[in-house]
Scaffold this active site. Structure first.
Site, PDB file in Angstrom:
ATOM      1  N   PHE A 130     -40.772 -13.589  -0.106  1.00 11.58           N
ATOM      2  CA  PHE A 130     -40.981 -13.144   1.284  1.00 11.58           C
ATOM      3  C   PHE A 130     -40.272 -14.006   2.644  1.00 11.58           C
ATOM      4  O   PHE A 130     -39.939 -14.736   2.778  1.00 11.58           O
ATOM      5  CB  PHE A 130     -42.858 -13.296   1.802  1.00 11.58           C
ATOM      6  N   GLN A 131     -39.925 -12.850   3.649  1.00  7.86           N
ATOM      7  CA  GLN A 131     -39.187 -13.419   4.723  1.00  7.86           C
ATOM      8  C   GLN A 131     -38.316 -14.582   4.377  1.00  7.86           C
ATOM      9  O   GLN A 131     -38.108 -15.302   5.356  1.00  7.86           O
ATOM     10  CB  GLN A 131     -39.986 -13.647   6.007  1.00  7.86           C
ATOM     11  N   GLU A 149     -37.010 -13.564  19.260  1.00 16.03           N
ATOM     12  CA  GLU A 149     -36.429 -14.887  19.342  1.00 16.03           C
ATOM     13  C   GLU A 149     -34.713 -15.060  19.811  1.00 16.03           C
ATOM     14  O   GLU A 149     -34.131 -15.411  19.938  1.00 16.03           O
ATOM     15  CB  GLU A 149     -36.106 -14.497  17.162  1.00 16.03           C
ATOM     16  N   MET A 181     -20.454   0.074  32.471  1.00 15.55           N
ATOM     17  CA  MET A 181     -18.992   0.312  31.985  1.00 15.55           C
ATOM     18  C   MET A 181     -18.736   1.871  30.971  1.00 15.55           C
ATOM     19  O   MET A 181     -17.581   1.917  31.005  1.00 15.55           O
ATOM     20  CB  MET A 181     -19.144  -0.935  31.159  1.00 15.55           C
ATOM     21  N   LYS A 197     -39.647 -24.433   3.928  1.00 19.97           N
ATOM     22  CA  LYS A 197     -41.085 -25.343   4.407  1.00 19.97           C
ATOM     23  C   LYS A 197     -41.674 -26.471   3.577  1.00 19.97           C
ATOM     24  O   LYS A 197     -42.390 -27.636   4.094  1.00 19.97           O
ATOM     25  CB  LYS A 197     -41.707 -23.643   3.952  1.00 19.97           C
TER      26      LYS A 197
END
Lengths: 563, 157
Positions: free
Chosen positions: A112-113, A50, A474, A162
């Site tokens: 969940f999630q 993602e 760096m 949802k």
């Protein structure tokens, strides 16, 4: 027209003219993906993480100025996207990220999630929304695109539960919106602009301080005109590279921590700084109390909170740079005498002769700067250049011959390693006629290496050029300079076989140890037009110079390092 | 730079999580909140926040600009001259002198709010500076609990 929330999302994309969505499906956003499956309006590019979806949308937006779009699911899908949001936020890039959320009835139950996505994104977006019903979804989506692109651009996050994507309601997409609490000032104050024009004409040692706002406001043409008419020298920030053409004699180079000697000296000795859309970042100013000590400052910015935040400004102008310049240029033309600044230009020219931006080339080992110059010679303005973050990024900013705005795509404010490759994928999608090159390091490239799969599958060829010094370069450089060479966790000698790694994902890999091999690899990659990884073994100990140590003053640069 | 006290009123759209946008801004940028009061403005869909804060001139200026920048912010009001009031409730043991407490509260625009078998509850409403004086003066009656309401303010003109 009645439709589900998921259908509304698709319809809104259509009405906003979105041709590409980068994303990754999951439970909470499945209704939307089901509609993606059925539609033909836009292309969905499946990234393999993602974070990469958001960076790709970001790269797409930086290369075009259009709003980039990414879709992710709830919970981990969203938290993975946060670095992408923060990256876009710090560099004011217009993107819209739509995330799924658990159904409204489950919000707050540790489902969940489930994660408090808007709670997390609040501090790294321009604005965010948690959608409560399908009825308000059209307005919210319209506002999201409007907010992302208007005023000071930035990322907008829309979190959709949802059940809202399943719910039906009337789709009434507003043609125009009016947010009474959001009215960015675009027209600059006329009196201030006049005053600014006067002080420009009266200055003895003026310098243009060009920032990323020029790119966002698409006003590079006007800036070029203003510079040409006044013959006042100009420095560019990292975000403004490409605003002036690289061979413009008035361009002093990049300013700041790794800026050129003449650019930093110009800022230190100027009596007038004309700041067009920069934000006085600490990597530019160094020690603030010494910054522009002898200069009066004109600062044009669309965001009032950028003006006077770190440095006191004598002539603040709030407005859209384009609108301000359209008024300012004729006023400056009336009074300016370019010869007036000749002595000043001569001084700066002399500075450049004493300490030009240069490196010592070698026959034995490839110098990273040589690689960048070489790509510049071969591709020039035919390429859009992305980078990751670190030494390679600074060398690219210093040595690539940029010739147009939006040619350089890099994470400036947040400094996100792993940005370059997915951004370059987004760039290729946005600019199919350009060659998309990603300069990266052996540290950065591994932070989104899975995008090899995305790029190959989606047929979006990116040429990754790994300037491989087997160091986290760096940080290693800072350890060399400031930590007595205690190389804590920066030795990356153990690393994958980048050639086989690229090939395992369906790309093409090259390992390069000589200049001849590099030329062959680059030409072959260009000719084949596939996803490529050129692993260039470069001088391990090369440093980025000049360097203004963190918190130091701009005129105290380290110009060389001797063991 | 000198640190000064400032009272800022913010009119915001009365929408989901708008308060956390404001407090989140103060937290993220390291600004101070001394007191904060919030209530809806009748029949407007807006809410008014009154924030008492501290900072030097540059910080105060940034606070105001950053508040403006929030999308739901309609207006930021900050004036040197605001009429400020703060309400305070205080609980005393019943064995303290009711009449003395009442006299004190009346001097600060207040009075006795409730008396039970155990406690005396008082309330006052006055300017922030006088509120501090009241709290000091009330100490001799051994208050058990003090509840300050936070500053509310209105422009003088």
């Amino acid at each position: 027209m009645e439709m589900t929330g998921a259908q509304m999302v698709i319809e809104a994309m259509k009405l906003e003219g979105v041709d590409t969505v980068f994303g990754y499906p999951g439970g909470a956003i499945m209704n939307v993906y089901d509609e993606i499956y059925k539609q033909k309006e836009f292309r969905h590019i499946l990234t393999r993480h993602e974070q990469a979806a958001v960076h790709a949308a970001d790269g797409y937006a930086r290369a075009t100025g259009k709003v980039g779009v990414a879709f992710v699911t709830s919970g981990p899908g969203f938290t993975n996207a946060v670095t992408g949001l923060a990256t876009a936020y710090m560099d004011s890039v217009p993107i819209v990220v739509v995330s799924g959320q658990v159904p409204i009835s489950l919000i707050g139950t540790d489902a969940f999630q489930e994660i408090d996505a808007t709670g997390i994104s609040r501090s790294c977006t321009k604005h965010n929304f948690l959608v409560r019903s399908a009825k308000e979804l059209p307005r919210i989506l319209k506002e999201a695109f409007y907010l992302a692109a208007s005023g000071r651009p930035g990322p907008v996050h829309v979190d959709i539960p949802k059940d809202v994507t399943a719910e039906t309601a009337k789709f009434d997409y507003p043609a125009r919106i009016d947010i009474p609490t959001y009215r960015p000032t675009t027209k600059g104050n006329l009196r201030q602009i006049k005053k600014a024009a006067e002080v420009i004409c009266k200055a003895k040692r003026p310098v243009f301080y060009l920032g990323g706002g020029i790119v966002h406001s698409n006003s590079a043409e006007l800036v070029r005109e203003l510079v040409a008419e006044t013959k006042i020298p100009a420095v560019e920030t990292l975000m403004a590279r490409g605003v002036l053409e690289h061979d413009n004699p008035l361009l002093l180079g990049m300013v700041g921590m790794h800026g050129s000697y003449q650019a930093n000296m110009a800022m230190s000795e100027a009596d007038l700084m004309i700041a067009l859309g920069p934000r006085f970042d600490d990597r530019v100013t160094g020690k603030v109390s010494e910054f522009g000590k002898h200069a009066k400052i004109i600062h044009v910015d669309i965001d009032p909170s950028s003006i006077g935040k770190l440095v006191d400004v004598d002539y603040p102008i709030v407005g859209d740079l384009k609108e301000v310049l359209e008024v300012m240029i004729p006023k400056v033309k009336e009074c300016v005498d370019p010869d007036r600044y000749q002595a000043w230009r001569d001084i700066l020219k002399r500075y450049n002769e004493i300490h030009p931006l240069a490196y010592e080339d070698s026959d034995k080992v490839i110098k990273p700067q040589w690689v960048i110059e070489r790509v510049g010679q071969v591709l020039g303005d035919k390429a859009v250049i992305s980078t990751d973050v670190g030494q390679h990024q600074m060398w690219t900013a210093q040595f690539y011959p940029f010739s147009f705005p939006r040619q350089f795509v890099t994470s400036g404010g947040l400094g996100t390693m792993g940005f370059g490759f997915p951004a370059a994928v987004g760039v290729k999608r946005a600019c199919p006629d350009k060659i998309s090159v990603n300069f990266t390091g052996d540290g950065s490239i591994l932070m989104n290496i899975q995008e090899l799969v995305t790029a190959v599958e989606s047929r979006l060829p990116v040429i990754n050029i790994v300037l491989n010094n087997h160091y986290l370069g760096m940080v290693r450089q800072w350890q060399t300079f400031f930590y007595e060479k205690r190389y804590a966790e920066t030795d990356l000698s153990f690393q994958p076989d980048f050639v086989r790694l690229a090939e395992a994902c369906g790309g093409i890999g090259y390992r390069v140890e000589t200049k001849e091999e590099f030329d062959e690899a680059l030409n072959d990659a260009i000719e084949k037009g596939v996803v490529a990884m050129i692993d260039v073994i470069v001088d391990r100990e090369e440093n980025v110079l000049p360097m203004v140590p963190s918190g130091g003053t701009l005129y105290n640069m380290l110009l060389e390092y001797k063991d | 730079m000198k640190v000064e006290r400032r009272v800022i009123s913010v009119i915001v759209q009365n929408e989901h999580s708008v308060l956390s946008r404001i407090t989140g801004l103060f937290a993220a940028r390291g600004y101070n909140i001394e007191t904060l009061t919030v209530a809806p403005i009748p029949e407007s869909g807006m809410s008014r926040l009154t924030i008492e804060t501290r900072g030097n001139v540059r910080v105060i200026e940034q606070i105001i600009k950053q508040l403006h920048k929030l999308i739901p912010t309609y207006k930021v009001i900050e004036h040197e001259e605001m009429i400020e009031k703060e309400m305070v409730m205080m609980k005393f043991p019943i064995n303290e002198s009711l009449s003395n407490i009442q006299a004190l509260c009346e001097a600060y625009n207040g009075g006795i709010a409730n008396v039970s078998s155990q406690h005396i509850i008082t309330m006052i409403a006055d300017e922030p500076k006088r509120v501090r004086h009241f709290i000091e003066a009330a100490q001799r009656f051994h208050p058990i609990e003090i509840v300050r309401g936070g500053v509310v303010a209105m422009e003088r003109e």
